[in-house]
Design a protein around this motif. Structure first.
Motif, PDB file in Angstrom:
ATOM      1  N   ARG A 176     -54.690  -1.075  42.191  1.00  0.00           N
ATOM      2  CA  ARG A 176     -53.910  -1.774  41.301  1.00  0.00           C
ATOM      3  C   ARG A 176     -53.620  -3.265  41.297  1.00  0.00           C
ATOM      4  O   ARG A 176     -53.815  -3.698  40.307  1.00  0.00           O
ATOM      5  CB  ARG A 176     -52.181  -1.332  41.778  1.00  0.00           C
ATOM      6  CG  ARG A 176     -51.275  -1.716  40.707  1.00  0.00           C
ATOM      7  CD  ARG A 176     -50.013  -1.252  41.114  1.00  0.00           C
ATOM      8  NE  ARG A 176     -48.851  -1.618  40.020  1.00  0.00           N
ATOM      9  CZ  ARG A 176     -47.542  -1.474  40.041  1.00  0.00           C
ATOM     10  NH1 ARG A 176     -47.287  -0.476  40.850  1.00  0.00           N
ATOM     11  NH2 ARG A 176     -46.748  -1.839  39.042  1.00  0.00           N
ATOM     12  N   GLU A 182     -50.767  -0.910  35.718  1.00  0.00           N
ATOM     13  CA  GLU A 182     -50.585   0.463  36.165  1.00  0.00           C
ATOM     14  C   GLU A 182     -51.573   1.470  35.639  1.00  0.00           C
ATOM     15  O   GLU A 182     -51.833   1.517  34.280  1.00  0.00           O
ATOM     16  CB  GLU A 182     -49.038   1.165  36.093  1.00  0.00           C
ATOM     17  CG  GLU A 182     -48.217   0.541  37.195  1.00  0.00           C
ATOM     18  CD  GLU A 182     -46.638   1.147  36.857  1.00  0.00           C
ATOM     19  OE1 GLU A 182     -46.514   2.021  37.835  1.00  0.00           O
ATOM     20  OE2 GLU A 182     -45.942   0.736  35.935  1.00  0.00           O
ATOM     21  N   GLN A 274     -55.615   5.060  51.082  1.00  0.00           N
ATOM     22  CA  GLN A 274     -54.503   4.093  51.384  1.00  0.00           C
ATOM     23  C   GLN A 274     -54.121   3.566  52.699  1.00  0.00           C
ATOM     24  O   GLN A 274     -53.466   2.517  52.818  1.00  0.00           O
ATOM     25  CB  GLN A 274     -53.044   4.944  50.718  1.00  0.00           C
ATOM     26  CG  GLN A 274     -53.107   5.286  49.291  1.00  0.00           C
ATOM     27  CD  GLN A 274     -51.892   6.351  48.790  1.00  0.00           C
ATOM     28  OE1 GLN A 274     -51.507   7.016  49.712  1.00  0.00           O
ATOM     29  NE2 GLN A 274     -52.126   6.438  47.622  1.00  0.00           N
ATOM     30  N   ASP A 279     -53.642  -1.241  48.633  1.00  0.00           N
ATOM     31  CA  ASP A 279     -53.623  -1.678  47.008  1.00  0.00           C
ATOM     32  C   ASP A 279     -54.234  -0.405  46.418  1.00  0.00           C
ATOM     33  O   ASP A 279     -54.215  -0.350  45.225  1.00  0.00           O
ATOM     34  CB  ASP A 279     -54.502  -2.545  46.768  1.00  0.00           C
ATOM     35  CG  ASP A 279     -54.086  -4.021  47.273  1.00  0.00           C
ATOM     36  OD1 ASP A 279     -52.949  -4.321  47.279  1.00  0.00           O
ATOM     37  OD2 ASP A 279     -54.729  -5.138  47.834  1.00  0.00           O
ATOM     38  N   GLU A 281     -53.900   3.226  44.935  1.00  0.00           N
ATOM     39  CA  GLU A 281     -52.618   4.190  44.529  1.00  0.00           C
ATOM     40  C   GLU A 281     -53.286   5.285  44.017  1.00  0.00           C
ATOM     41  O   GLU A 281     -54.398   5.287  43.301  1.00  0.00           O
ATOM     42  CB  GLU A 281     -51.867   3.499  43.343  1.00  0.00           C
ATOM     43  CG  GLU A 281     -51.190   2.325  43.853  1.00  0.00           C
ATOM     44  CD  GLU A 281     -49.943   1.979  43.143  1.00  0.00           C
ATOM     45  OE1 GLU A 281     -49.541   2.768  42.287  1.00  0.00           O
ATOM     46  OE2 GLU A 281     -49.482   1.003  43.434  1.00  0.00           O
ATOM     47  N   VAL A 283     -52.449   8.692  41.283  1.00  0.00           N
ATOM     48  CA  VAL A 283     -51.279   8.961  40.262  1.00  0.00           C
ATOM     49  C   VAL A 283     -51.877  10.453  39.675  1.00  0.00           C
ATOM     50  O   VAL A 283     -52.746  10.784  39.543  1.00  0.00           O
ATOM     51  CB  VAL A 283     -51.335   7.982  39.326  1.00  0.00           C
ATOM     52  CG1 VAL A 283     -52.833   7.815  38.387  1.00  0.00           C
ATOM     53  CG2 VAL A 283     -50.393   8.353  38.086  1.00  0.00           C
TER      54      VAL A 283
END
Length: 392
Positions: A176, A182, A274, A279, A281, A283
């Protein structure tokens, strides 16, 4: 969790070293199918308190001081008196299939009582009649605690022949901070600022569901036209050089080094990524993501079927499932294990109960689906199209 060097959802390479058995299974050769009443053999479980269990490497808990010890397996042996011959011999679904298929096609023992394969490969075993129906009357933990979302996949309705070992999500991982925005949708991967900085999975079974979900497809009942429409989009992105490359599990290195900014990814890997780089992510896109599993099955003519079924039920005890989940960090197929972890005196262990990639919350679960598997009739033509795009 240890860093993984390969994908447990191994890449489908088309017709390679396992060409003959894979082709026979893919075409559904009638002679290879074994009816339900011919799958069982003489079960020696009562007089021979052993079983052979084959799994993937790094996919079970180990003792911190002695990596040769596996506490949850040891506990089972101590409680039941059943010795488990555990081997980490499954490195690739097709490779393992090629190893055991000659015996199964010829109605012979494989030497395996219990194995773990990805669900798309488990589907192949089930469709060929090479997995035995389990006796659920002896598996009260499975009956009580199996995750409702995993109870009845299309390839094995009611989970009569398979039981999930661990589960996971295919979604999107991205940096990110480096990207500066995003990612919420599969279609965000195709934005101009990601040109040349995106990777997709090379394996057909690993990649297709998420990409079709980006087109708004209900992947529980996708069609061949849905598949080809998705391929058209990916092919276009390849021509534009938007996609950097297609990967196996080496995508984790690309993302960690910054060579790519976004990629298809597995939830279990994301936890490790992670931990190394906050940083990163992971999703679950708003269109949805694929919930998959790697499952336990008992091959035909297994000599210790009852012992294998007892071991499966052992791992569905919430206490045992919690111990395994805390070690491997995949989506736990036993939701009741969450309360066990939450009650731990160890702060880090208790925190795992709130990790959405181990125990997805209700909001995330609404976007998770188990995709319809690729049928044997479809596989050859679909694999040909996909492999041509990927370059396999």
């Amino acid at each position: 969790m240890p860093q993984l060097a390969f994908s447990r959802r191994a890449v489908l390479r088309g017709l390679g070293a396992t060409a003959l058995p894979a082709a026979l299974a893919g075409c559904g050769v009638p002679a290879a199918h074994v009816p339900e009443d011919r799958r069982g053999g003489l079960d020696r479980s009562e007089r021979d308190r052993t079983l052979s269990f084959s799994n993937w490497p790094l996919y079970i808990d180990t003792d911190e001081e002695d990596e040769e010890r596996r506490p949850t397996l040891d506990a089972f042996s101590e409680r039941t008196g059943i010795e488990v011959r555990y081997s980490e011999e499954i490195n690739d679904n097709d490779e393992f299939f090629g190893k055991v298929s000659p015996a199964l096609m010829n109605h012979q023992e494989t030497g395996h009582d219990l194995v773990v394969v990805s669900d798309w490969m488990a589907a192949r075993f089930v469709h060929l009649g090479w997995a035995q129906k389990m006796d659920r009357s002896t598996q009260s933990n499975v009956d009580r605690h199996l995750d409702p979302q995993l109870r009845s996949p299309a390839f094995d309705e009611g989970r009569l022949h398979t039981v999930p070992w661990q589960s996971g999500i295919t979604g999107i991982a991205y940096n990110r901070r480096a990207l500066g925005r995003e990612i919420k949708s599969v279609n965000d991967l195709w934005q101009p600022d990601l040109a040349g900085r995106v990777t997709l999975f090379s394996g057909l079974d690993e990649s297709f569901a998420l990409l079709m979900q980006g087109d708004g497809v209900d992947v529980t009942r996708w069609t061949e036209s849905d598949f080809h429409r998705m391929c058209d989009r990916v092919e276009s992105m390849v021509r534009k050089k938007h996609i950097r490359r297609f990967t196996g599990n080496d995508y984790t290195s690309d993302l960690s080094k910054g060579d790519v900014l976004a990629c298809q990814a597995y939830s279990g890997d994301a936890i490790q990524l992670q931990a190394d780089n906050p940083d990163i992510e992971f999703v679950v896109p708003y269109e949805g993501a694929e919930l998959w599993a790697e499952s336990l099955l008992v091959p035909n003519l297994a000599r210790h079927k009852a012992n294998a079924e007892a071991l499966i039920d052992h791992y569905y005890d919430p206490e045992v499932a919690a111990e395994l989940a805390a070690s491997v960090n995949y989506v736990c197929p036993v939701p009741a294990a969450r309360e066990v972890l939450a009650g731990s005196d160890d702060q880090d262990t208790a925190a795992l109960a709130e990790h959405p990639l181990i125990f997805p919350d209700d909001e995330m679960r609404e976007r998770l689906v188990v995709a319809r598997d690729i049928s044997s009739a479809e596989r050859r033509s679909l694999a040909r199209r996909w492999n041509a795009i990927v370059g396999l």
